[in-house]
Enzyme design. Structure first.
Site, PDB file in Angstrom:
ATOM      1  N   GLY A  63       3.869 -21.442  15.456  1.00  0.00           N
ATOM      2  CA  GLY A  63       4.184 -21.978  16.785  1.00  0.00           C
ATOM      3  C   GLY A  63       3.480 -21.113  17.814  1.00  0.00           C
ATOM      4  O   GLY A  63       2.351 -20.660  17.594  1.00  0.00           O
ATOM      5  N   TYR A 108      -5.165 -32.346  20.647  1.00  0.00           N
ATOM      6  CA  TYR A 108      -5.060 -31.099  19.869  1.00  0.00           C
ATOM      7  C   TYR A 108      -4.153 -31.317  18.657  1.00  0.00           C
ATOM      8  O   TYR A 108      -4.489 -30.913  17.537  1.00  0.00           O
ATOM      9  CB  TYR A 108      -4.522 -29.963  20.756  1.00  0.00           C
ATOM     10  CG  TYR A 108      -4.286 -28.673  19.990  1.00  0.00           C
ATOM     11  CD1 TYR A 108      -5.345 -27.974  19.419  1.00  0.00           C
ATOM     12  CD2 TYR A 108      -2.988 -28.157  19.820  1.00  0.00           C
ATOM     13  CE1 TYR A 108      -5.135 -26.803  18.699  1.00  0.00           C
ATOM     14  CE2 TYR A 108      -2.772 -26.986  19.110  1.00  0.00           C
ATOM     15  CZ  TYR A 108      -3.838 -26.315  18.551  1.00  0.00           C
ATOM     16  OH  TYR A 108      -3.622 -25.151  17.839  1.00  0.00           O
ATOM     17  N   GLU A 148      -5.689 -15.257  23.023  1.00  0.00           N
ATOM     18  CA  GLU A 148      -6.503 -15.829  24.113  1.00  0.00           C
ATOM     19  C   GLU A 148      -6.444 -17.364  24.111  1.00  0.00           C
ATOM     20  O   GLU A 148      -7.122 -18.023  24.903  1.00  0.00           O
ATOM     21  CB  GLU A 148      -7.952 -15.364  23.972  1.00  0.00           C
ATOM     22  CG  GLU A 148      -8.095 -13.872  24.225  1.00  0.00           C
ATOM     23  CD  GLU A 148      -9.512 -13.365  23.970  1.00  0.00           C
ATOM     24  OE1 GLU A 148     -10.455 -14.180  23.893  1.00  0.00           O
ATOM     25  OE2 GLU A 148      -9.668 -12.148  23.850  1.00  0.00           O
ATOM     26  N   SER A 174      -0.941 -25.336  12.443  1.00  0.00           N
ATOM     27  CA  SER A 174      -0.124 -25.158  13.649  1.00  0.00           C
ATOM     28  C   SER A 174       1.120 -26.023  13.542  1.00  0.00           C
ATOM     29  O   SER A 174       1.125 -27.014  12.804  1.00  0.00           O
ATOM     30  CB  SER A 174      -0.923 -25.598  14.880  1.00  0.00           C
ATOM     31  OG  SER A 174      -0.115 -25.574  16.036  1.00  0.00           O
ATOM     32  N   ARG A 202     -18.627 -16.645  17.422  1.00  0.00           N
ATOM     33  CA  ARG A 202     -19.807 -16.802  18.285  1.00  0.00           C
ATOM     34  C   ARG A 202     -20.068 -15.523  19.073  1.00  0.00           C
ATOM     35  O   ARG A 202     -21.209 -15.158  19.306  1.00  0.00           O
ATOM     36  CB  ARG A 202     -19.603 -17.989  19.238  1.00  0.00           C
ATOM     37  CG  ARG A 202     -19.592 -19.341  18.541  1.00  0.00           C
ATOM     38  CD  ARG A 202     -19.082 -20.418  19.458  1.00  0.00           C
ATOM     39  NE  ARG A 202     -17.771 -20.052  19.976  1.00  0.00           N
ATOM     40  CZ  ARG A 202     -17.116 -20.711  20.914  1.00  0.00           C
ATOM     41  NH1 ARG A 202     -17.656 -21.776  21.458  1.00  0.00           N
ATOM     42  NH2 ARG A 202     -15.933 -20.313  21.305  1.00  0.00           N
ATOM     43  N   GLY A 207     -13.509 -16.978  13.379  1.00  0.00           N
ATOM     44  CA  GLY A 207     -12.742 -16.692  14.595  1.00  0.00           C
ATOM     45  C   GLY A 207     -12.193 -15.275  14.567  1.00  0.00           C
ATOM     46  O   GLY A 207     -11.071 -15.017  14.992  1.00  0.00           O
TER      47      GLY A 207
END
Ligand code: NAP
Length: 263
Positions: A191, A160, A196, A147, A41, A16
């Protein structure tokens, strides 16, 4: 600093790396003289980043077009690395996403699959391709981006949050799996970070995404990269298990201090 782990000339693999936290990690590790494998990607983005960082820091960089959901592609990509590039010292397992903000029973099947495939299966694919080499060399460090959603569930985020709870379990388990070796395992759990992420979550709706960060000061991806770099530079006998970081304006999943103009 004296005892800190030196990153110069080490190989760092970042998934990523085309955006947000992954890209900021690339900048931070490049500044420490590490050589970078930049995977995502969107190959054109990582190619540009790879060229810029190589030029700016005199490091070697390797852009890699990679979809972490594709197990074979992940294994082939790692297998095809030259022996030098294959000696990954730090893996920043960062690629991930939220899709939509729906009740669990109204989650679109493509959103369910997108999040599970990327955040859980993708993470394990990359671990499975890279950690055996670390165990064999008796050296390495896996830093996963978890997260706060791996600790608390919030309305609309059920699926999620379930994937990020899985990341937390994977992190805890991976440390036990490599027990007895010098391989380190850390989780950096932020947090709200302005990247994006929300644009992806709301399928390109930038206006809706902006509202997530309105009237408050979120973390920047650089703030998260700082935490990742700190984990990676501790002396070899120190393993940071987890870091939970939020901006000052966030105190819990949905407890956010927004300073509207009339307040
Ligand atoms: N932003 C936040 O508020 C926040 C908070 C806590 C945790 N996180 C976590 O932080 C991580 C990074 O997110 P971010 O905020 O930096 O978001 P971002 O700016 O959207 O970046 C996400 C990165 O993941 C990559 N990615 C997505 N699907 C992929 C796939 N199938 N294969 C390979 N790469 C893929 C994207 O690259 P390509 O699209 O080019 O493949 C992109 O580089 C995620 O795991 C996210 O869950 C974010």
């Amino acid at each position: 600093m004296e005892n800190s782990f030196r990153l110069k000339d080490r190989i760092v693999f970042i998934t990523g790396a085309s955006s947000g936290i992954g890209k900021s990690c690339a900048l931070s590790f490049a500044a420490r003289g590490a050589h970078l494998i930049l995977a995502a990607r969107r190959i054109e983005r990582v190619e540009t980043l790879a060229t810029e960082l190589a030029r700016a820091h005199g490091i070697q960089t390797l852009p890699l077009e990679l979809d972490v959901t594709n197990r074979k592609a992940v294994f082939d990509a790692v297998q095809d690395l030259s022996p030098e590039w294959r000696k990954v010292e730090v893996l920043v397992n960062n690629a991930g996403k939220a899709l939509g903000l729906d009740k669990s029973y109204e989650t679109k099947i493509e959103h369910l699959e997108g999040m599970m495939e990327t955040n859980v299966k993708g993470l394990v694919h990359v671990i499975s391709a890279i950690v055996p080499g670390m165990v064999e060399r008796n050296q390495g460090h896996v830093i996963q981006i978890g997260s706060t959603a791996g600790r608390w569930v919030y309305p609309g985020g059920t699926v999620y949050c379930a994937t990020k709870h899985a990341v937390r379990a994977l992190n805890e388990g991976l440390k036990m799996d490599v027990h007895g070796t010098n391989v380190r395992v850390s989780s950096v759990d932020p947090g709200l970070v302005e990247t994006e992420f929300s644009i992806v979550r709301f399928d390109g709706d930038a206006e809706r995404a902006d509202k997530v960060y309105a009237d408050m000061t979120p973390l920047s991806p650089h703030d998260v990269a700082d935490a990742v770099l700190w984990c990676a530079t501790r002396p070899p006998h120190v393993n940071i298990s987890e870091i939970l970081l939020m901006c000052t304006d966030q105190s819990h999943a949905t407890l956010i201090n927004r300073q509207t103009s009339d307040s």
